[in-house]
Write an enzyme that holds these catalytic residues in place. Structure first.
Site, PDB file in Angstrom:
ATOM      1  N   GLY A  45       0.851  -1.191   0.000  1.00 17.27           N
ATOM      2  CA  GLY A  45       0.000   0.000   0.000  1.00 17.27           C
ATOM      3  C   GLY A  45       0.878   1.228   0.000  1.00 17.27           C
ATOM      4  O   GLY A  45       2.052   1.159   0.380  1.00 17.27           O
ATOM      5  N   GLN A  50       3.251   9.793   1.707  1.00 18.83           N
ATOM      6  CA  GLN A  50       4.535   9.080   1.670  1.00 18.83           C
ATOM      7  C   GLN A  50       5.394   9.466   0.464  1.00 18.83           C
ATOM      8  O   GLN A  50       6.576   9.134   0.423  1.00 18.83           O
ATOM      9  CB  GLN A  50       4.303   7.565   1.659  1.00 18.83           C
ATOM     10  CG  GLN A  50       3.651   7.055   2.933  1.00 18.83           C
ATOM     11  CD  GLN A  50       3.488   5.556   2.892  1.00 18.83           C
ATOM     12  OE1 GLN A  50       2.520   5.049   2.329  1.00 18.83           O
ATOM     13  NE2 GLN A  50       4.438   4.827   3.462  1.00 18.83           N
ATOM     14  N   CYS A  98       5.887  -0.569   7.338  1.00 19.55           N
ATOM     15  CA  CYS A  98       5.554   0.619   6.552  1.00 19.55           C
ATOM     16  C   CYS A  98       6.787   1.056   5.772  1.00 19.55           C
ATOM     17  O   CYS A  98       7.889   1.086   6.323  1.00 19.55           O
ATOM     18  CB  CYS A  98       5.107   1.733   7.489  1.00 19.55           C
ATOM     19  SG  CYS A  98       4.642   3.263   6.663  1.00 19.55           S
ATOM     20  N   LEU A  99       6.606   1.409   4.502  1.00 20.72           N
ATOM     21  CA  LEU A  99       7.738   1.853   3.673  1.00 20.72           C
ATOM     22  C   LEU A  99       8.406   3.102   4.260  1.00 20.72           C
ATOM     23  O   LEU A  99       9.586   3.333   4.033  1.00 20.72           O
ATOM     24  CB  LEU A  99       7.262   2.159   2.250  1.00 20.72           C
ATOM     25  CG  LEU A  99       6.788   0.958   1.419  1.00 20.72           C
ATOM     26  CD1 LEU A  99       6.227   1.438   0.089  1.00 20.72           C
ATOM     27  CD2 LEU A  99       7.904  -0.046   1.219  1.00 20.72           C
ATOM     28  N   HIS A 140      -4.437   1.034   7.907  1.00 19.92           N
ATOM     29  CA  HIS A 140      -3.042   1.496   7.939  1.00 19.92           C
ATOM     30  C   HIS A 140      -2.840   2.648   6.947  1.00 19.92           C
ATOM     31  O   HIS A 140      -2.302   3.692   7.304  1.00 19.92           O
ATOM     32  CB  HIS A 140      -2.099   0.328   7.618  1.00 19.92           C
ATOM     33  CG  HIS A 140      -0.648   0.725   7.533  1.00 19.92           C
ATOM     34  ND1 HIS A 140       0.304   0.286   8.416  1.00 19.92           N
ATOM     35  CD2 HIS A 140       0.008   1.554   6.666  1.00 19.92           C
ATOM     36  CE1 HIS A 140       1.481   0.835   8.109  1.00 19.92           C
ATOM     37  NE2 HIS A 140       1.326   1.591   7.033  1.00 19.92           N
ATOM     38  N   GLU A 141      -3.288   2.449   5.713  1.00 25.30           N
ATOM     39  CA  GLU A 141      -3.089   3.482   4.681  1.00 25.30           C
ATOM     40  C   GLU A 141      -3.912   4.730   4.990  1.00 25.30           C
ATOM     41  O   GLU A 141      -3.445   5.856   4.825  1.00 25.30           O
ATOM     42  CB  GLU A 141      -3.446   2.938   3.293  1.00 25.30           C
ATOM     43  CG  GLU A 141      -2.606   1.756   2.823  1.00 25.30           C
ATOM     44  CD  GLU A 141      -1.108   1.988   2.951  1.00 25.30           C
ATOM     45  OE1 GLU A 141      -0.661   3.142   2.802  1.00 25.30           O
ATOM     46  OE2 GLU A 141      -0.375   1.018   3.223  1.00 25.30           O
ATOM     47  N   HIS A 144      -2.435   7.227   7.368  1.00 25.47           N
ATOM     48  CA  HIS A 144      -1.439   8.142   6.797  1.00 25.47           C
ATOM     49  C   HIS A 144      -2.077   9.478   6.411  1.00 25.47           C
ATOM     50  O   HIS A 144      -1.449  10.527   6.516  1.00 25.47           O
ATOM     51  CB  HIS A 144      -0.800   7.538   5.534  1.00 25.47           C
ATOM     52  CG  HIS A 144       0.329   6.596   5.819  1.00 25.47           C
ATOM     53  ND1 HIS A 144       1.508   6.984   6.404  1.00 25.47           N
ATOM     54  CD2 HIS A 144       0.469   5.264   5.572  1.00 25.47           C
ATOM     55  CE1 HIS A 144       2.324   5.931   6.511  1.00 25.47           C
ATOM     56  NE2 HIS A 144       1.713   4.872   6.013  1.00 25.47           N
TER      57      HIS A 144
HETATM   58 CO    CO Z   1       2.526   2.973   5.929  1.00 26.31          CO
END
Ligand code: CO
Length: 190
Positions: A45, A50, A98-99, A140-141, A144
């Protein structure tokens, strides 16, 4: 194009993102670039903050996990101006990553079921219920977009233990197989 990924400590990850209109410039290209960026970094995701954009878009492609998790078989979607309007069901603990927080995985509590309203890439309106793994990835997304990271949700003890690792990330002391933007580094606007 592939965007670099903004990492922990950068203020853009803490902003509440803005809704966008249909006239948002080059939206379709941006969405394609988000997919390219996500695939390059092997993420499941990716949310617009991000890549340094404080707008309410996130994308998910969880289909590579479908072999282990059959419920994810067709789970590839773009979420524009999403609103989670209900959360319900048992809260479950499960490990997440998470990236923007490379090489850290922690157990996070999430509700089992959510109801979400959003527009897709073609501006079709959706009002859907998602459960289990799908609901977890969406939450989660979605977080953000509100400036919330999964490490905010771990226990106070885990938070203390994580502090040093998170500080190291803000200083660029981590390994990642993709390009990143550190706190204090300028985000270049395409
Ligand atoms: Co994340």
């Amino acid at each position: 194009m592939v965007y670099p990924i903004v990492v922990y400590g950068h203020p853009v990850l803490r902003k509440v993102s803005e809704e966008i209109g249909k006239d948002y410039p080059d939206l379709d290209q941006l969405i394609s670039d988000m997919f390219e960026t996500m695939y390059r970094s092997e993420g499941m995701g990716l949310a617009a903050p991000q890549i340094g954009k404080s707008i309410r878009i996130f994308i998910i492609d969880a289909t590579p996990l479908a072999e282990e998790e059959p419920e994810l078989a067709d789970f590839r979607q773009v979420f524009i101006n999403a609103r989670i309007v209900e959360k319900s069901g048992d809260v479950k603990l499960m490990s997440e990553g998470c990236l923007s927080i490379p090489n850290i995985r922690e157990e996070v509590n999430r509700e089992f079921r959510i109801r979400i309203q959003y527009y897709d890439r073609d501006w079709n309106y959706h009002d859907e219920i998602h459960e289990g793994y799908r609901a977890r990835i969406i939450q989660h997304e979605y977080d953000h977009l509100d400036g919330i990271l999964f490490t905010d949700k771990v226990s106070p003890l885990r938070k203390r233990l994580l502090k040093g690792k998170l500080n190291a990330i803000t200083k660029g002391k981590f390994e990642a197989s993709y390009q990143t933007i550190l706190p204090g580094q300028k985000i270049k606007t395409a």
